[in-house]
Design an enzyme around this catalytic site. Structure first.
Site, short mmCIF file in Angstrom:
data_model
loop_
_atom_site.label_atom_id
_atom_site.label_comp_id
_atom_site.label_asym_id
_atom_site.label_seq_id
_atom_site.Cartn_x
_atom_site.Cartn_y
_atom_site.Cartn_z
N LYS A 269 -19.34 5.95 -51.03
CA LYS A 269 -18.92 6.09 -49.63
C LYS A 269 -18.68 4.71 -49.05
O LYS A 269 -19.54 3.83 -49.14
CB LYS A 269 -19.99 6.83 -48.81
N ASP A 274 -19.94 2.93 -39.00
CA ASP A 274 -19.96 4.32 -38.54
C ASP A 274 -20.50 4.39 -37.12
O ASP A 274 -21.71 4.40 -36.89
CB ASP A 274 -20.83 5.17 -39.48
N LYS A 281 -22.52 7.99 -31.79
CA LYS A 281 -23.95 7.87 -32.03
C LYS A 281 -24.63 7.20 -30.84
O LYS A 281 -24.02 6.38 -30.17
CB LYS A 281 -24.20 6.97 -33.25
N ASP A 292 -23.08 1.59 -43.82
CA ASP A 292 -22.54 2.87 -44.24
C ASP A 292 -21.54 2.74 -45.40
O ASP A 292 -20.93 3.71 -45.82
CB ASP A 292 -21.90 3.60 -43.05
N ASP A 351 -18.99 12.63 -36.58
CA ASP A 351 -20.00 11.75 -37.19
C ASP A 351 -20.37 12.22 -38.61
O ASP A 351 -21.04 11.51 -39.35
CB ASP A 351 -21.25 11.72 -36.30
N GLU A 353 -18.55 12.09 -41.07
CA GLU A 353 -17.28 11.56 -41.57
C GLU A 353 -17.33 11.20 -43.05
O GLU A 353 -16.31 11.19 -43.72
CB GLU A 353 -16.89 10.32 -40.75
N ARG A 355 -18.53 12.75 -45.68
CA ARG A 355 -18.08 13.85 -46.56
C ARG A 355 -16.58 14.06 -46.45
O ARG A 355 -15.92 14.47 -47.40
CB ARG A 355 -18.88 15.12 -46.22
N1 BES Z 1 -23.80 7.48 -41.92
C1 BES Z 1 -24.45 8.60 -41.38
C2 BES Z 1 -25.76 8.94 -42.09
C3 BES Z 1 -26.89 7.96 -41.97
C4 BES Z 1 -27.90 8.12 -41.06
C5 BES Z 1 -26.97 6.90 -42.86
C6 BES Z 1 -28.95 7.24 -41.01
C7 BES Z 1 -28.02 6.00 -42.80
C8 BES Z 1 -29.02 6.17 -41.89
C9 BES Z 1 -23.54 9.82 -41.48
O1 BES Z 1 -22.20 9.57 -41.39
C10 BES Z 1 -23.89 10.70 -40.32
O2 BES Z 1 -23.72 10.29 -39.23
N2 BES Z 1 -24.34 11.92 -40.61
C11 BES Z 1 -24.69 12.84 -39.61
C12 BES Z 1 -24.22 14.20 -40.03
C13 BES Z 1 -24.32 15.26 -38.97
C14 BES Z 1 -23.44 14.93 -37.81
C15 BES Z 1 -23.96 16.59 -39.57
C16 BES Z 1 -26.21 12.81 -39.44
O3 BES Z 1 -26.92 12.67 -40.44
O4 BES Z 1 -26.67 12.90 -38.32
ZN ZN Z 2 -21.59 7.73 -41.98
MG MG Z 3 -21.53 9.51 -39.41
#
Ligand code: BES
Ligand code: ZN
Ligand code: MG
Length: 501
Positions: A269, A274, A281, A292, A351, A353, A355
């Protein structure tokens, strides 16, 4: 740090610091340590007694030698109970001793191979760990810090590994070399992640990838926005459309000299920042989001070892690099977008993103019909909640492959813990108007929701998804390095590609 093997007795090695280790409770020291103690007029045992040194795991004691031996100081490091000894304790002891030596401002350090007298770890692996940890534990990223004038630089320049058993020479040399290759790669990954997002842009990742490819004689392709559009990468480009930074889709290929045993795709990834996009966020969660692209950094760094390691499998590395930003051109919640394989997705949260970018990375690579696909992604906060920063989350459509990767990771000191994927989780991706949504059930099985989404794009090829969101960033130093970006994944991938295929 230069690392060299020497078969000279401990009392004769000239150095600033000599590191020796002992087990708890035993008076039966290794013969090298016994003779060192003799040369020191029993100074070792006297100081240990005076200071009540218990040889607890990773505890250290500094002893000045007053010219009795060639080393100026000795650092004694504890290994805990002999019966508990293993790679993890070796790593911890090694890290704390080398950090202690650095604090003492040592330039030349020598060390014994801790625990070699236990037969619990072979000589090659011991040497690899000592070499790896000694280089990684003292990693520092200080290029943006102003230097005090005349401040002497604390840096260990030489590490001498002392072992007098001639029959182990070849194995130890091989371990040292391997450790250095791994450490260099992991430091590259750390550097890339630690650089702020304004530096580690998709363009920068592509340039580093180009350099890695040229240094390793690898084929590289970098696709820009228009190329990706032509290929129908609507998902990757949807994430990219909110950012001023041009996206880069990076592919590197390694082919072994002989007939490849198989073809393995490694996908990282590569979201260089992000923000969450329009599903923005909160400030706190954004602080570390330059990390990220940790998956991307890990796979690029892994490719940087191909010339030296020459695995007997073909490797295709893929990184779909982009930022995820909110703007007037950003993709929106509710948008329906189409990935390269024709499948459509309804974006419920911008967010989620990672996937979405991986959907096209997978669609692209499955066309090459690799035998296996491994992806590394800082994919979900849910995985961090579940496993913390001590373990990576492993999800798969193929248990056999997962078992091997879990073993390779744990052996390399990167913990892997599997989370299950059930049909009930797959059901939750249903969308009213598209083939799937990009989220899943709210507040439940968040890590698996990400995995079952990616699974839709791997075409039943054996695949392992490693959610590295936790271990990619530490709040507190561990044996392998300081707090902050870790470069996780490099050791697992290298171990897997060279020892498990
Ligand atoms: N990059 C984040 C995941 C992340 C969170 C990485 C904390 C490192 C530390 C990812 O893109 C994300 O924001 N995922 C969301 C998914 C949700 C919106 C379904 C999440 O985990 O909140
Ligand atoms: Zn992310
Ligand atoms: Mg994200």
């Amino acid at each position: 740090m230069k690392i060299a093997l020497k078969n000279q007795s401990l009392e004769k090695i000239p150095c600033d610091v000599l590191i020796v280790s002992i087990f708890k409770g035993s008076k039966n020291y290794r013969h090298e340590v016994t003779s060192l103690n003799k040369a020191l007029d029993s100074l070792l045992t006297r100081v240990m007694k005076e200071e009540d040194f218990q040889a607890k795991k990773g505890s250290t004691l500094i002893i000045r030698t007053n010219g009795l031996v060639s080393a100026k100081k000795i650092i004694l490091v504890g290994l805990g109970e002999r019966k508990d000894f293993g790679p993890e304790i070796l790593r911890k002891a090694c890290a704390s001793a080398i950090r202690c030596a650095l604090k003492e401002n040592a330039k030349t350090v020598s060390t014994i191979l801790h625990g070699l007298d236990t037969d619990k770890i072979d000589a090659k692996f011991t040497a690899q760990i000592v070499s790896e940890v000694s280089q990684l534990a003292v990693y520092k990223f200080d290029k943006y810090k102003s230097k005090e004038k005349d401040e002497p630089k604390k840096e260990i320049q030489t590490l001498i590994i002392s072992e007098q058993n001639k029959t182990l020479e070849k194995q130890i040399e091989a371990g040292i070399k391997r450790g250095s290759i791994v450490a260099r790669a992991q430091k590259l990954a750390r550097d890339l992640v630690t650089e702020p997002a304004i530096v580690s842009t998709p363009t920068k990742l592509a340039n580093v990838a180009r350099q890695v490819a040229s240094e390793n004689n690898l084929k590289i392709k970098v696709l820009d926005r228009d190329d990706c559009k032509k290929l129908g990468m609507g998902a990757f480009l949807a994430v990219a459309q909110g950012s001023e930074e041009p996206p880069k889709f990076i592919e590197i290929k390694y082919t072994p000299k002989g007939k490849p045993k198989k073809h393995i795709a490694i996908v990282g990834k590569g979201v260089t920042f992000d923000s969450g996009g329009l599903s923005l966020k909160p400030a706190n969660s954004m602080e570390t989001m330059k990390d990220d692209m940790s998956g991307a950094a890990a796979v690029i760094a892994t490719m940087s070892t191909m010339r030296e390691l020459q695995p007997d499998v073909a490797v295709t590395m893929i990184v779909a690099a982009t930022e995820n930003m909110p703007s007037g051109t950003a993709y929106r919640p509710g948008d329906v977008i189409r990935a390269m394989n024709g499948k459509t997705m309804e974006i419920l949260n911008t967010d989620a993103e990672g996937r979405v970018t991986l959907a096209d990375a997978m669609s692209y690579v499955v066309k090459q019909k690799p035998d296996e696909i491994i992806d590394l992604a800082t994919l979900t906060g849910a995985c961090v909640v579940a496993l913390g920063d001590t373990s990576n989350g492993v999800m798969t459509n193929n248990q056999k492959l997962a078992d091997k990767i879990i073993k390779a990771g744990n052996e390399a000191g990167e913990r892997m813990w599997q989370l299950p994927l059930y049909d009930e989780d797959r059901e939750k991706l249903k969308s009213d108007i598209a083939d799937m949504i990009n989220t899943g059930s709210k507040g439940k099985s968040g890590a698996q929701n990400g995995a079952v989404f990616i699974e839709k794009f791997v075409d039943k090829i054996p695949w392992v998804h490693i959610d590295i969101a936790g271990p990619s960033w530490l709040d507190k130093e561990d044996a392998y390095g300081p707090k902050g970006p870790t470069g996780v994944g490099v050791r697992t991938l290298i171990n897997y590609l060279t020892n498990y295929t």
